[in-house]
Design an enzyme around this catalytic site. Structure first.
Site, PDB file in Angstrom:
ATOM      1  N   GLY A 157     115.998  70.522 -61.091  1.00 56.22           N
ATOM      2  CA  GLY A 157     117.164  69.700 -60.731  1.00 56.22           C
ATOM      3  C   GLY A 157     117.626  69.823 -59.289  1.00 56.22           C
ATOM      4  O   GLY A 157     118.629  69.213 -58.901  1.00 56.22           O
ATOM      5  N   ASP A 164     117.922  69.051 -55.375  1.00 55.45           N
ATOM      6  CA  ASP A 164     117.956  67.703 -54.819  1.00 55.45           C
ATOM      7  C   ASP A 164     118.393  67.689 -53.359  1.00 55.45           C
ATOM      8  O   ASP A 164     118.653  68.728 -52.756  1.00 55.45           O
ATOM      9  CB  ASP A 164     118.854  66.807 -55.685  1.00 55.45           C
ATOM     10  CG  ASP A 164     120.198  67.462 -55.971  1.00 55.45           C
ATOM     11  OD1 ASP A 164     120.724  68.151 -55.072  1.00 55.45           O
ATOM     12  OD2 ASP A 164     120.715  67.307 -57.097  1.00 55.45           O
ATOM     13  N   GLU A 211      97.615  71.034 -42.893  1.00 55.82           N
ATOM     14  CA  GLU A 211      97.338  72.197 -43.735  1.00 55.82           C
ATOM     15  C   GLU A 211      95.825  72.371 -43.782  1.00 55.82           C
ATOM     16  O   GLU A 211      95.132  71.670 -44.517  1.00 55.82           O
ATOM     17  CB  GLU A 211      97.878  72.001 -45.159  1.00 55.82           C
ATOM     18  CG  GLU A 211      97.650  73.218 -46.024  1.00 55.82           C
ATOM     19  CD  GLU A 211      97.468  72.904 -47.516  1.00 55.82           C
ATOM     20  OE1 GLU A 211      97.603  73.835 -48.321  1.00 55.82           O
ATOM     21  OE2 GLU A 211      97.171  71.746 -47.880  1.00 55.82           O
ATOM     22  N   ASN A 235     120.774  72.595 -56.561  1.00 55.34           N
ATOM     23  CA  ASN A 235     121.108  71.408 -57.350  1.00 55.34           C
ATOM     24  C   ASN A 235     122.515  70.957 -56.987  1.00 55.34           C
ATOM     25  O   ASN A 235     123.491  71.363 -57.598  1.00 55.34           O
ATOM     26  CB  ASN A 235     120.994  71.730 -58.846  1.00 55.34           C
ATOM     27  CG  ASN A 235     121.159  70.491 -59.714  1.00 55.34           C
ATOM     28  OD1 ASN A 235     121.375  69.385 -59.208  1.00 55.34           O
ATOM     29  ND2 ASN A 235     121.052  70.668 -61.021  1.00 55.34           N
ATOM     30  N   ASN A 261     121.928  63.604 -61.268  1.00 54.59           N
ATOM     31  CA  ASN A 261     120.608  62.981 -61.103  1.00 54.59           C
ATOM     32  C   ASN A 261     119.484  63.804 -61.743  1.00 54.59           C
ATOM     33  O   ASN A 261     118.310  63.526 -61.539  1.00 54.59           O
ATOM     34  CB  ASN A 261     120.312  62.702 -59.616  1.00 54.59           C
ATOM     35  CG  ASN A 261     120.261  63.976 -58.785  1.00 54.59           C
ATOM     36  OD1 ASN A 261     120.117  65.080 -59.326  1.00 54.59           O
ATOM     37  ND2 ASN A 261     120.369  63.842 -57.474  1.00 54.59           N
ATOM     38  N   ASP A 262     119.860  64.819 -62.523  1.00 54.92           N
ATOM     39  CA  ASP A 262     118.824  65.668 -63.130  1.00 54.92           C
ATOM     40  C   ASP A 262     117.943  64.877 -64.100  1.00 54.92           C
ATOM     41  O   ASP A 262     116.743  65.124 -64.212  1.00 54.92           O
ATOM     42  CB  ASP A 262     119.464  66.845 -63.878  1.00 54.92           C
ATOM     43  CG  ASP A 262     120.087  67.856 -62.913  1.00 54.92           C
ATOM     44  OD1 ASP A 262     120.036  67.618 -61.690  1.00 54.92           O
ATOM     45  OD2 ASP A 262     120.622  68.866 -63.395  1.00 54.92           O
ATOM     46  N   ASP A 285      99.433  67.571 -45.949  1.00 56.16           N
ATOM     47  CA  ASP A 285      98.833  68.364 -47.013  1.00 56.16           C
ATOM     48  C   ASP A 285      97.316  68.167 -47.039  1.00 56.16           C
ATOM     49  O   ASP A 285      96.822  67.118 -46.645  1.00 56.16           O
ATOM     50  CB  ASP A 285      99.440  67.886 -48.343  1.00 56.16           C
ATOM     51  CG  ASP A 285      98.965  68.693 -49.524  1.00 56.16           C
ATOM     52  OD1 ASP A 285      99.295  69.887 -49.584  1.00 56.16           O
ATOM     53  OD2 ASP A 285      98.265  68.126 -50.399  1.00 56.16           O
TER      54      ASP A 285
END
Ligand code: CA
Length: 628
Positions: free
Chosen positions: A164, A166, A366, A139, A144-145, A337
């Site tokens: 949180g 980033d 994946e 974090n 920006n949390d 994904d």
């Protein structure tokens, strides 16, 4: 009966509304901007705004023509197809939307493409990939949390909540990743996931796999500009960046899901339910249509609507979204994904288009399959019964992952113990290019490797030694270097990295912190960290490990011996998977050893004469550089 009456009434009111509606503002044009000079000259613009669908669009710009305008069931969408020819120069032009006496204009920009040696490099077996989950790594910016207007904030006590982490946290710790020897970073998805959570049922979207805007980085991670700056910084430091993408599904709160362009934009969950997750139905010659439909059309989970990539407007939208991110951010590769879950024809076309624009790029799908045959089926040029070609260069090697974990844990036997790895690699003839397989001992979806091997750090080291010296592209999951543990539940294997959060008691990004962490957890963390770091750094300079041939010998007494060799050098890897010491007779390996007199273990620095038996310690891997 009443229901039908209401529906009819609503329909009449709705239609009347359309007829009299005025044009309101344009809310979105996607992609927001584009570039001149792509191989594919067709450009789709998705235009979104109240009743924009019934407007007439026009533009006037040298080299650009408006080929087609498509309105769809939902009057709030208009799709423009432009031809951006070779003659189009970078610049800005005006698109005009008219309806009656109302006129809206939108300025659209074509940028100049950026070519540089640090962008779009691709990745291959010369790389070691560090996989990290942005919310859980560091974090770097607590401001920006919580973002006003976004649904979820941070809760450090709730396992399924955001923590949180980033982009700033990643950027601040690139030096750490570089020092570990990593040459590429794969980030779990960074797209906006502004989804309602329900921790009680395990629905938290910190992981990023439920996009609500595919053109925007989640603001709790940072801005698009910060994301690009971090990528550039990483590339300038010599580390490539791999972006995680998902075309099978988005989140229920995606803006276009809340106001669907067309009914067939997604598959109807009321009809198809959720997927059976049995992707073998795609190549199984005996698969029923019902099972196949469930695999491909079923929703991944209730919060992730299943996209219908056979809708051509959606297919173009998704392909362009990919090209946009590659060109905008300069990324070197993509990890796709749930690669088998969308329509395979779409996935092939998507892959082909990306590689056509970026020939040096790499994509790993994946493909979480049960065995070698069904994994190999997904790699490019596999001789499928239908003639289908996936174009996909790299696949995730789940069979080798299983073989390593089982092989280290089970009793050795004819085909168990380290022999399981031998037999799994022996099926490599099925792959078009097994050296492009991404190999791993864990990732964000799997039990952490330390937990898989029963917290036995000797097994742990054997697994890492094999991962870094066999064929393929090794991927290390963040925290593996500090022996993080965690079981199969999502939050357990995705815990935060100690030192990534302000006020953390221990900072494992530093040697001192790792020392403390080791004492606290009673684990040889500094030793294992150096073990991994030493092999990775050595590997980075060893072409023989990147591209050299692999020759292995049938394991005896659970000792697995293999050679990596090219014209210039030979490396002998000896893995003793039993706890007892062992005297290894070298006669069997004459086809390599006849030219060499000694070998130096790159981990310990010990030198071994090759004129008599090798005396092996129990549970130890030797990586011997051979000398004449
Ligand atoms: Ca933050």
């Amino acid at each position: 009966m009443i229901k039908r009456f209401l529906l009819t009434t609503c329909f009449i009111l709705f239609t009347a509304g359309v007829i009299h509606a005025q044009l309101a503002d344009i809310e979105r044009v996607e992609p927001e901007f584009w570039w001149a000079g792509f191989h594919e000259t067709e450009l789709q613009l998705l235009v979104y705004g109240d009743n924009i669908g019934s407007s007439r669009a026009s533009l006037n710009y040298p080299g650009v023509t408006l080929k087609q305008v498509i309105s769809v069931e939902n009057p709030n969408y208009l799709f423009l197809y432009l031809d951006v020819t070779d003659e189009a120069e970078p610049g800005t032009f005006t698109i005009i939307f008219k309806k009656g006496d109302r006129v809206l204009t939108h300025e659209y920009t074509l940028l100049e493409r950026e070519f540089s040696s640090t962008r779009h490099q691709g990745f291959d077996s010369s790389d070691v990939i560090y996989l990290l989950m942005p919310d859980r790594f560091a974090n770097g910016d607590p401001t920006n949390d919580e973002i006003p207007g976004m649904i979820e904030g941070v809760d450090m006590d709730e396992p399924f909540a955001r923590k949180g982490g980033d982009i700033k946290g990643i950027s601040d710790n690139l030096e750490y990743i570089k020092d570990l020897g990593m040459t590429a970073i794969w980030l779990n998805p960074t797209f906006e996931n502004d989804m309602p959570y329900n921790y009680e049922i395990g629905a938290g979207f910190y992981h990023g796999y439920a996009a609500t805007d595919m053109y925007k980085v989640d603001r709790r991670f940072g801005t698009n500009e910060e994301f690009v700056a971090m990528i550039q910084k990483s590339q300038e430091m010599g580390m490539k960046v791999i972006m995680d993408k998902i075309h099978n599904h988005v989140g229920t709160h995606h803006w276009f899901i809340k106001d669907l362009p067309m009914a067939d934009w997604i598959h109807d969950q009321a009809v198809v339910g959720n997927t059976n997750y049995r992707t073998d139905t795609i190549m199984d010659p005996y698969a029923s249509q019902a099972d196949f439909n469930s695999t491909v059309k079923g929703w991944f989970v209730d919060e992730m609507p299943d996209l219908n990539q056979r809708n051509p407007l959606l297919a173009d939208y998704l392909i362009q979204n990919t090209i946009w991110w590659i060109e905008y951010s300069g990324i070197d590769g993509i990890r796709m994904d749930t690669h088998p879950y969308p329509y395979q024809d779409y996935m092939a076309e998507w892959t082909r288009r990306v590689l056509e624009e970026y020939p040096d790029f790499n994509i790993v799908g994946e493909v979480w399959m049960q065995n070698v045959a069904t994994t190999a089926w997904w790699q490019y040029d596999f001789p499928t019964a239908s003639g289908y070609n996936s174009y996909l260069p790299s696949v995730t090697d789940f069979p080798l992952y299983r073989a390593i974990v089982s092989g280290l844990n089970e009793e050795p036997g004819w085909d168990t113990g380290l022999a399981r790895i031998f037999y799994t690699l022996g099926q490599d003839f099925l792959y078009t290019d097994p050296f492009l397989n991404v190999i791993f001992v864990d990732n964000h979806d799997l039990t952490r490797f330390m937990t898989s091997v029963g917290e036995d750090y000797e097994k742990y080291k054997l697994g890492l030694a094999m991962l870094l010296t066999t064929r393929g592209i090794p991927q290390i999951y963040y925290g593996t270097e500090i022996m993080k543990m965690g079981g199969a539940n999502d939050p357990d294997k995705r815990r935060i990295f100690p030192g990534g959060w302000p006020g953390d008691e221990i900072n494992a990004f530093t040697a001192e912190g790792r020392e403390k962490l080791g004492q606290k957890r009673n684990l040889p963390i500094p030793e294992v960290f150096e073990y991994l770091r030493t092999i990775v750094h050595w590997r980075n300079g060893k072409e023989v490990i990147h591209t050299g041939d692999l020759t292995h010998f049938i394991p005896e007494n659970n000792v697995y011996v293999y050679f990596r060799h090219n014209e210039d050098e030979t490396v002998m890897v000896v893995v003793n998977g039993s706890t007892g010491d062992y005297s290894l007779s070298l006669g069997r390996f004459d086809e390599f050893l006849y030219r060499y007199s000694s070998g130096t273990d790159i981990i310990s620095g010990d030198e071994f004469e090759l004129d008599s038996n090798l005396l092996l310690d129990g549970m130890r891997a030797y990586i011997l550089e051979l000398s004449r």
